[in-house]
Write a protein that holds these residues in place. Structure first.
Motif, PDB file in Angstrom:
ATOM      1  N   ALA A  14       0.783  -1.192   0.066  1.00 38.04           N
ATOM      2  CA  ALA A  14      -0.049   0.169   0.191  1.00 38.04           C
ATOM      3  C   ALA A  14       0.851   1.277  -0.186  1.00 38.04           C
ATOM      4  O   ALA A  14       0.379   2.148  -0.655  1.00 38.04           O
ATOM      5  CB  ALA A  14      -0.819   0.038   1.274  1.00 38.04           C
ATOM      6  N   TRP A  15       2.043   1.182   0.574  1.00 35.80           N
ATOM      7  CA  TRP A  15       2.681   2.299   0.895  1.00 35.80           C
ATOM      8  C   TRP A  15       3.301   2.944  -0.603  1.00 35.80           C
ATOM      9  O   TRP A  15       3.948   3.996  -0.734  1.00 35.80           O
ATOM     10  CB  TRP A  15       3.836   2.079   1.841  1.00 35.80           C
ATOM     11  N   PHE A  16       3.391   1.959  -1.385  1.00 31.24           N
ATOM     12  CA  PHE A  16       4.248   2.045  -2.730  1.00 31.24           C
ATOM     13  C   PHE A  16       2.907   2.571  -3.842  1.00 31.24           C
ATOM     14  O   PHE A  16       3.274   2.747  -4.868  1.00 31.24           O
ATOM     15  CB  PHE A  16       4.970   1.231  -3.148  1.00 31.24           C
ATOM     16  N   VAL A  17       1.665   2.438  -3.530  1.00 36.34           N
ATOM     17  CA  VAL A  17       0.570   2.595  -4.402  1.00 36.34           C
ATOM     18  C   VAL A  17       0.016   4.052  -4.280  1.00 36.34           C
ATOM     19  O   VAL A  17      -0.434   4.628  -5.154  1.00 36.34           O
ATOM     20  CB  VAL A  17      -0.495   1.312  -4.329  1.00 36.34           C
ATOM     21  N   TRP A  18      -0.471   4.066  -2.689  1.00 40.04           N
ATOM     22  CA  TRP A  18      -1.515   5.400  -2.545  1.00 40.04           C
ATOM     23  C   TRP A  18      -0.505   6.149  -1.840  1.00 40.04           C
ATOM     24  O   TRP A  18       0.515   5.996  -1.305  1.00 40.04           O
ATOM     25  CB  TRP A  18      -2.589   4.801  -1.638  1.00 40.04           C
ATOM     26  N   ASN A  19      -1.291   7.487  -1.531  1.00 37.85           N
ATOM     27  CA  ASN A  19      -0.226   8.511  -0.703  1.00 37.85           C
ATOM     28  C   ASN A  19      -0.649   7.977   0.453  1.00 37.85           C
ATOM     29  O   ASN A  19      -1.087   6.948   1.123  1.00 37.85           O
ATOM     30  CB  ASN A  19      -1.112   9.812  -1.010  1.00 37.85           C
ATOM     31  N   ASP A  20       0.177   8.804   1.728  1.00 40.01           N
ATOM     32  CA  ASP A  20       0.311   8.376   3.162  1.00 40.01           C
ATOM     33  C   ASP A  20      -1.032   7.972   3.859  1.00 40.01           C
ATOM     34  O   ASP A  20      -1.191   7.280   4.408  1.00 40.01           O
ATOM     35  CB  ASP A  20       0.997   9.356   3.911  1.00 40.01           C
ATOM     36  N   ARG A  21      -2.059   8.888   3.634  1.00 40.83           N
ATOM     37  CA  ARG A  21      -3.172   8.613   4.245  1.00 40.83           C
ATOM     38  C   ARG A  21      -4.043   7.522   3.937  1.00 40.83           C
ATOM     39  O   ARG A  21      -4.630   6.868   4.664  1.00 40.83           O
ATOM     40  CB  ARG A  21      -4.064   9.929   4.471  1.00 40.83           C
ATOM     41  N   ALA A  22      -4.276   7.542   2.662  1.00 37.11           N
ATOM     42  CA  ALA A  22      -4.777   6.274   1.823  1.00 37.11           C
ATOM     43  C   ALA A  22      -3.968   4.891   2.151  1.00 37.11           C
ATOM     44  O   ALA A  22      -4.620   3.908   2.416  1.00 37.11           O
ATOM     45  CB  ALA A  22      -4.697   6.414   0.246  1.00 37.11           C
ATOM     46  N   SER A  23      -2.924   4.972   2.347  1.00 39.59           N
ATOM     47  CA  SER A  23      -2.032   3.736   2.830  1.00 39.59           C
ATOM     48  C   SER A  23      -2.530   3.455   4.122  1.00 39.59           C
ATOM     49  O   SER A  23      -2.716   2.311   4.532  1.00 39.59           O
ATOM     50  CB  SER A  23      -0.544   4.241   2.603  1.00 39.59           C
ATOM     51  N   VAL A  24      -2.706   4.423   5.093  1.00 42.17           N
ATOM     52  CA  VAL A  24      -3.074   4.240   6.561  1.00 42.17           C
ATOM     53  C   VAL A  24      -4.233   3.520   6.436  1.00 42.17           C
ATOM     54  O   VAL A  24      -4.622   2.771   7.352  1.00 42.17           O
ATOM     55  CB  VAL A  24      -2.948   5.511   7.382  1.00 42.17           C
ATOM     56  N   VAL A  25      -5.371   3.928   5.772  1.00 44.20           N
ATOM     57  CA  VAL A  25      -6.528   3.602   5.812  1.00 44.20           C
ATOM     58  C   VAL A  25      -6.544   1.849   5.283  1.00 44.20           C
ATOM     59  O   VAL A  25      -7.023   0.861   5.632  1.00 44.20           O
ATOM     60  CB  VAL A  25      -7.410   4.244   5.108  1.00 44.20           C
ATOM     61  N   PHE A  26      -5.555   1.928   4.049  1.00 43.16           N
ATOM     62  CA  PHE A  26      -5.529   0.333   3.683  1.00 43.16           C
ATOM     63  C   PHE A  26      -4.945  -0.481   4.737  1.00 43.16           C
ATOM     64  O   PHE A  26      -5.222  -1.549   4.907  1.00 43.16           O
ATOM     65  CB  PHE A  26      -4.664   0.410   2.261  1.00 43.16           C
ATOM     66  N   VAL A  27      -3.934   0.038   5.253  1.00 44.05           N
ATOM     67  CA  VAL A  27      -3.167  -0.973   6.360  1.00 44.05           C
ATOM     68  C   VAL A  27      -4.137  -1.232   7.420  1.00 44.05           C
ATOM     69  O   VAL A  27      -4.225  -2.220   7.994  1.00 44.05           O
ATOM     70  CB  VAL A  27      -2.059  -0.054   6.917  1.00 44.05           C
TER      71      VAL A  27
END
Length: 180
Positions: A14-27
């Motif tokens: 996720a950290w390599f696909v979306w921005n930081d906040r979107a990655s946090v939501v995915f995680v």
């Protein structure tokens, strides 16, 4: 702890696909979903003799269907609302559905995979490919209740996530694979 650690492992891309906040939501989706197959521990109490641990909730089929249904609910509830928090990423209903589905699927499948590595020592064998393939699959690599392994793996995954988050969200170090 071990299931959450595996959820974090499966959520690393996720950290390599979306921005930081979107990655946090995915995680977060993956971490929460990494615990979902164990809902059978509650169902056993409600339906004794009809449900068993490592049964249908520990299959790829169940995880996929549960992820689809949950993603549909999340997309219906949060389309248009999540954009304010995530900021630079914009999700319409179908994009939020796919995003949620992938996060939930990653977490759920991580649980099934983790149980395939550890479950045979304390519980019933896992049949992850039921109903397509009959029979259990698993390798007894790690003792199920080895707290030092679970705590250690969770600690490593948190450190890895924090490190990658720092490296991918710093203005000088944008390493996203997909320019969104």
């Amino acid at each position: 702890m071990g299931h959450v650690a595996f959820g974090l492992l499966f959520a690393l891309p996720a950290w390599f696909v979306w921005n930081d906040r979107a990655s946090v939501v995915f995680v977060a989706f993956a971490a929460v979903a990494s615990l979902f197959p164990d809902i059978d521990l509650w169902l056993v109490k409600l339906f004794p003799g009809q449900v068993h641990h490592h049964g249908v909730t520990h299959t790829v089929l169940f995880v996929t269907v549960a992820s689809l249904v949950s993603a549909a609910v999340l997309a219906a509830l949060f389309t248009g609302r999540i954009d304010e928090w995530i900021e630079s990423e914009r999700f319409d209903r179908s994009q939020l559905f796919v995003f949620s589905f992938l996060g939930l699927l990653a977490g759920g499948l991580s649980h099934v995979f983790a149980d395939m590595l550890s479950a045979p020592d304390l519980s019933t064998p896992i049949e992850p490919l039921w109903p397509l393939v009959d029979g259990s699959w698993g390798i007894d690599v790690v003792w199920y209740n080895a707290s030092w392994i679970n705590v250690g793996f969770l600690t490593v995954m948190v450190v890895v996530h924090v490190s990658i988050a720092y490296l991918t969200t710093s203005p000088d170090h944008r390493h996203r694979l997909l320019p969104l």
